[in-house]
Design a protein around this motif. Structure first.
Motif, PDB file in Angstrom:
ATOM      1  N   SER A  23      -8.540 -14.461  -4.746  1.00 23.73           N
ATOM      2  CA  SER A  23      -8.033 -15.828  -4.821  1.00 23.73           C
ATOM      3  C   SER A  23      -6.605 -15.918  -4.288  1.00 23.73           C
ATOM      4  O   SER A  23      -6.279 -16.787  -3.468  1.00 23.73           O
ATOM      5  CB  SER A  23      -8.081 -16.332  -6.266  1.00 23.73           C
ATOM      6  N   ARG A  24      -5.761 -15.021  -4.745  1.00 23.04           N
ATOM      7  CA  ARG A  24      -4.364 -15.083  -4.307  1.00 23.04           C
ATOM      8  C   ARG A  24      -4.244 -14.849  -2.800  1.00 23.04           C
ATOM      9  O   ARG A  24      -3.506 -15.563  -2.109  1.00 23.04           O
ATOM     10  CB  ARG A  24      -3.531 -14.061  -5.079  1.00 23.04           C
ATOM     11  N   CYS A  25      -4.964 -13.882  -2.277  1.00 24.89           N
ATOM     12  CA  CYS A  25      -4.878 -13.598  -0.845  1.00 24.89           C
ATOM     13  C   CYS A  25      -5.383 -14.767  -0.007  1.00 24.89           C
ATOM     14  O   CYS A  25      -4.801 -15.097   1.040  1.00 24.89           O
ATOM     15  CB  CYS A  25      -5.644 -12.322  -0.507  1.00 24.89           C
ATOM     16  N   ASN A  79     -15.340   5.657  -7.081  1.00 20.97           N
ATOM     17  CA  ASN A  79     -14.107   5.443  -7.823  1.00 20.97           C
ATOM     18  C   ASN A  79     -12.964   5.034  -6.893  1.00 20.97           C
ATOM     19  O   ASN A  79     -12.829   5.562  -5.797  1.00 20.97           O
ATOM     20  CB  ASN A  79     -13.761   6.745  -8.563  1.00 20.97           C
ATOM     21  N   ILE A  80     -12.150   4.084  -7.359  1.00 15.18           N
ATOM     22  CA  ILE A  80     -11.032   3.606  -6.543  1.00 15.18           C
ATOM     23  C   ILE A  80      -9.886   3.231  -7.468  1.00 15.18           C
ATOM     24  O   ILE A  80     -10.101   2.750  -8.579  1.00 15.18           O
ATOM     25  CB  ILE A  80     -11.472   2.399  -5.678  1.00 15.18           C
ATOM     26  N   ASP A  81      -8.642   3.476  -7.023  1.00 15.38           N
ATOM     27  CA  ASP A  81      -7.516   3.041  -7.832  1.00 15.38           C
ATOM     28  C   ASP A  81      -7.208   1.572  -7.540  1.00 15.38           C
ATOM     29  O   ASP A  81      -7.546   1.043  -6.472  1.00 15.38           O
ATOM     30  CB  ASP A  81      -6.290   3.932  -7.597  1.00 15.38           C
ATOM     31  N   ILE A  82      -6.559   0.916  -8.494  1.00  9.99           N
ATOM     32  CA  ILE A  82      -6.354  -0.524  -8.407  1.00  9.99           C
ATOM     33  C   ILE A  82      -5.448  -0.892  -7.236  1.00  9.99           C
ATOM     34  O   ILE A  82      -5.655  -1.916  -6.574  1.00  9.99           O
ATOM     35  CB  ILE A  82      -5.783  -1.060  -9.738  1.00  9.99           C
ATOM     36  N   LYS A  83      -4.460  -0.064  -6.941  1.00  7.30           N
ATOM     37  CA  LYS A  83      -3.602  -0.327  -5.783  1.00  7.30           C
ATOM     38  C   LYS A  83      -4.419  -0.327  -4.496  1.00  7.30           C
ATOM     39  O   LYS A  83      -4.272  -1.224  -3.644  1.00  7.30           O
ATOM     40  CB  LYS A  83      -2.486   0.714  -5.699  1.00  7.30           C
ATOM     41  N   ALA A 143      -6.521  -3.456  -4.256  1.00  4.62           N
ATOM     42  CA  ALA A 143      -5.714  -4.594  -3.813  1.00  4.62           C
ATOM     43  C   ALA A 143      -5.484  -4.535  -2.308  1.00  4.62           C
ATOM     44  O   ALA A 143      -5.532  -5.563  -1.616  1.00  4.62           O
ATOM     45  CB  ALA A 143      -4.388  -4.617  -4.560  1.00  4.62           C
ATOM     46  N   GLU A 144      -5.258  -3.334  -1.791  1.00  6.48           N
ATOM     47  CA  GLU A 144      -5.043  -3.182  -0.350  1.00  6.48           C
ATOM     48  C   GLU A 144      -6.311  -3.494   0.430  1.00  6.48           C
ATOM     49  O   GLU A 144      -6.260  -4.132   1.503  1.00  6.48           O
ATOM     50  CB  GLU A 144      -4.564  -1.768  -0.050  1.00  6.48           C
ATOM     51  N   VAL A 145      -7.475  -3.055  -0.068  1.00  6.04           N
ATOM     52  CA  VAL A 145      -8.749  -3.337   0.606  1.00  6.04           C
ATOM     53  C   VAL A 145      -8.984  -4.839   0.679  1.00  6.04           C
ATOM     54  O   VAL A 145      -9.350  -5.386   1.733  1.00  6.04           O
ATOM     55  CB  VAL A 145      -9.914  -2.629  -0.117  1.00  6.04           C
ATOM     56  N   VAL A 146      -8.770  -5.533  -0.437  1.00  6.48           N
ATOM     57  CA  VAL A 146      -8.936  -6.991  -0.463  1.00  6.48           C
ATOM     58  C   VAL A 146      -7.932  -7.641   0.481  1.00  6.48           C
ATOM     59  O   VAL A 146      -8.283  -8.497   1.301  1.00  6.48           O
ATOM     60  CB  VAL A 146      -8.771  -7.530  -1.899  1.00  6.48           C
ATOM     61  N   ARG A 147      -6.672  -7.250   0.361  1.00  2.00           N
ATOM     62  CA  ARG A 147      -5.611  -7.816   1.195  1.00  2.00           C
ATOM     63  C   ARG A 147      -5.903  -7.629   2.688  1.00  2.00           C
ATOM     64  O   ARG A 147      -5.767  -8.567   3.492  1.00  2.00           O
ATOM     65  CB  ARG A 147      -4.280  -7.158   0.803  1.00  2.00           C
ATOM     66  N   PRO A 151      -3.633  -9.027   6.186  1.00  5.36           N
ATOM     67  CA  PRO A 151      -2.909  -7.751   6.110  1.00  5.36           C
ATOM     68  C   PRO A 151      -1.395  -7.905   6.048  1.00  5.36           C
ATOM     69  O   PRO A 151      -0.696  -6.933   5.729  1.00  5.36           O
ATOM     70  CB  PRO A 151      -3.336  -7.025   7.401  1.00  5.36           C
ATOM     71  N   SER A 152      -0.869  -9.088   6.329  1.00  2.00           N
ATOM     72  CA  SER A 152       0.579  -9.277   6.318  1.00  2.00           C
ATOM     73  C   SER A 152       1.147  -9.404   4.913  1.00  2.00           C
ATOM     74  O   SER A 152       2.369  -9.304   4.718  1.00  2.00           O
ATOM     75  CB  SER A 152       0.957 -10.533   7.119  1.00  2.00           C
TER      76      SER A 152
END
Length: 328
Positions: free
Chosen positions: A200-202, A251-255, A258-262, A267-268
Motif C-alpha cells: 500500500s505504501r509503495c 524463508n525471508i527476512d522482513i528487510k 520490503a525491498e522485494v515489494v519496493r 525502486p527509488s
C-alpha cells in the motif's frame, strides 16, 4: 458433501469456502463479522463463495454468529460431514491488549466446536493453528517436536487450541488434524499485515516502514498452498490425530521482503524503520517434512513469485481493498 467452515468469511476461511463451493459441495459458513479490519473484505469473500456455488451447482449458506455461542455451533456441526475450524481472534498485538478476549474466542470457542463434533461425529475436523506456538527458537527450521514457548497470548491460545484438538482425537477418537500455518498471504488477506502495508505504501509513493531492524525472518505461505492441503484432508485420513506444519520453506527476512515489494513497485523509494512491536516472534521457519511424509505436501509458490502475483491482484482491486483509496 456438507462442509461447515467457522470463520468462513475471513481470509483463509473465505478461500476455503470459495474452493469447496466451487467444487459442488454444500457449504455452510459461520462468521461473527468482528470489525477487526474492514468488513468490506469479508463481504467480498462471501460474494466470491456465493458465485462459486452458483457456477458449480453447490449451495452456500451464511450464518452470522460467534463460535462462543455453543448452541449455534452445535447446529452448524450437526449437519456437517466435515468441519474446518478457521475462526479465531487474530492478531498478536490485539492479544497483548486483550488476552481474555483472545482466550474466549480461540480456546473456549474451539472447545464448543470440539464438543459439538464429539456429539455429532463428522468424518473430518480440521483445525487451524499457527507458527506462533513456537515462540523463541532453539533451532531452525521448526519441526513439530521443537519446544513450544509462545511469546504472545495469541500464541498461547493457539497452542491450547491444537492440544485440545489432539486430545479429542486420543480420548474420543474424533478424526482431527491441526495445521500450524506459517504467515499465509494472498488475495483478500487482512490489510494490517506487513506485506499489505508495504504494498500500500509503495503504491502511494511512500517508503515501506519496517518495525524493528528488519532482521526478523518469516516463512510466507501462499494461500493456494493452504487451500490445496485443506482440500486434500477432506477425504485423506493419513494425518488423523496429527499436528503439522504447513509452510513454504521459503524463508525471508522482513528487510528483504520490503525491498522485494519496493523493487516491484518503485525502486527509488527508501526504507524507513520504526520501533519493534511487542509480542512479535523474531523468527519463523517451517520444517514441512511431516506434512510431506503424510500428505505429500510441497509448496508451489516462492516468495518472489507470490509477491508479484499479490501486487498484480492488489492493483486490480485497489479501489475497494486499499485503505488509503477507500478512505480518501
Amino acid at each position: 458433501m456438507n462442509i461447515a467452515i467457522t470463520g468462513g468469511a475471513g481470509f483463509i476461511g473465505g478461500h476455503l469456502a470459495e474452493h469447496f463451493a466451487g467444487h459442488g459441495h454444500d457449504v455452510t459458513v459461520l462468521d461473527n463479522f468482528e470489525p477487526y479490519y474492514n468488513l468490506g473484505i469479508k463481504d467480498r469473500n462471501v460474494d466470491a463463495a456465493q458465485s462459486a456455488a452458483a457456477d458449480a451447482g453447490g449451495t452456500y449458506e451464511l450464518a452470522e454468529g460467534s463460535i462462543t455461542d455453543a448452541d449455534l455451533v452445535d447446529e452448524l456441526v450437526a449437519q456437517a460431514d466435515a468441519v474446518y475450524h478457521q475462526a479465531a481472534q487474530a492478531g498478536v498485538r490485539t492479544s497483548v491488549e486483550e488476552p481474555a478476549k483472545v482466550n474466549e474466542y480461540n480456546v473456549n470457542g474451539t472447545i464448543n466446536l470440539l464438543e459439538a463434533a464429539r456429539r455429532h461425529d463428522p468424518d473430518r475436523v480440521v483445525v487451524a493453528s499457527s507458527s506462533s506456538v513456537y515462540g523463541k527458537p532453539e533451532s531452525l527450521p521448526y519441526d513439530e517436536d521443537h519446544p513450544t514457548t509462545p511469546v504472545s497470548p495469541y500464541g498461547v491460545s493457539k497452542l491450547a487450541t491444537e492440544q485440545y484438538t489432539r486430545v479429542y482425537n486420543e480420548i474420543y477418537d474424533l478424526p482431527t488434524v491441526a495445521l500450524r500455518y506459517f504467515t499465509v498471504y494472498g488475495p483478500r488477506m487482512r490489510p494490517n499485515m506487513a506485506m499489505t502495508n508495504f504494498v500500500s505504501r509503495c503504491l502511494h509513493g511512500e517508503p515501506p516502514v519496517i518495525y524493528g531492524d528488519g532482521a526478523q525472518t518469516r516463512d510466507f505461505t501462499y494461500i493456494d498452498d493452504i487451500k490445496r492441503v485443506n482440500a486434500q484432508l477432506l477425504t485423506d485420513d493419513s494425518a488423523d490425530g496429527e499436528i503439522m506444519n504447513v509452510g513454504s520453506t521459503d524463508n525471508i527476512d522482513i528487510k528483504t521482503l520490503a525491498e522485494v515489494v519496493r523493487d516491484e513497485i518503485d525502486p527509488s523509494l527508501e526504507l524507513e524503520y520504526g520501533d519493534p512491536r511487542e509480542g512479535d516472534a523474531e523468527h519463523t521457519h517451517a520444517d514441512i517434512s511431516k506434512a510431506n511424509e503424510l500428505l505429500g505436501y510441497e509448496p508451489t509458490t516462492d516468495i518472489r513469485e507470490g509477491v508479484a502475483k499479490f501486487i498484480d491482484w492488489y492493483r486490480a482491486n485497489q479501489e475497494w481493498y486499499d485503505p488509503l483509496v477507500r478512505n480518501s
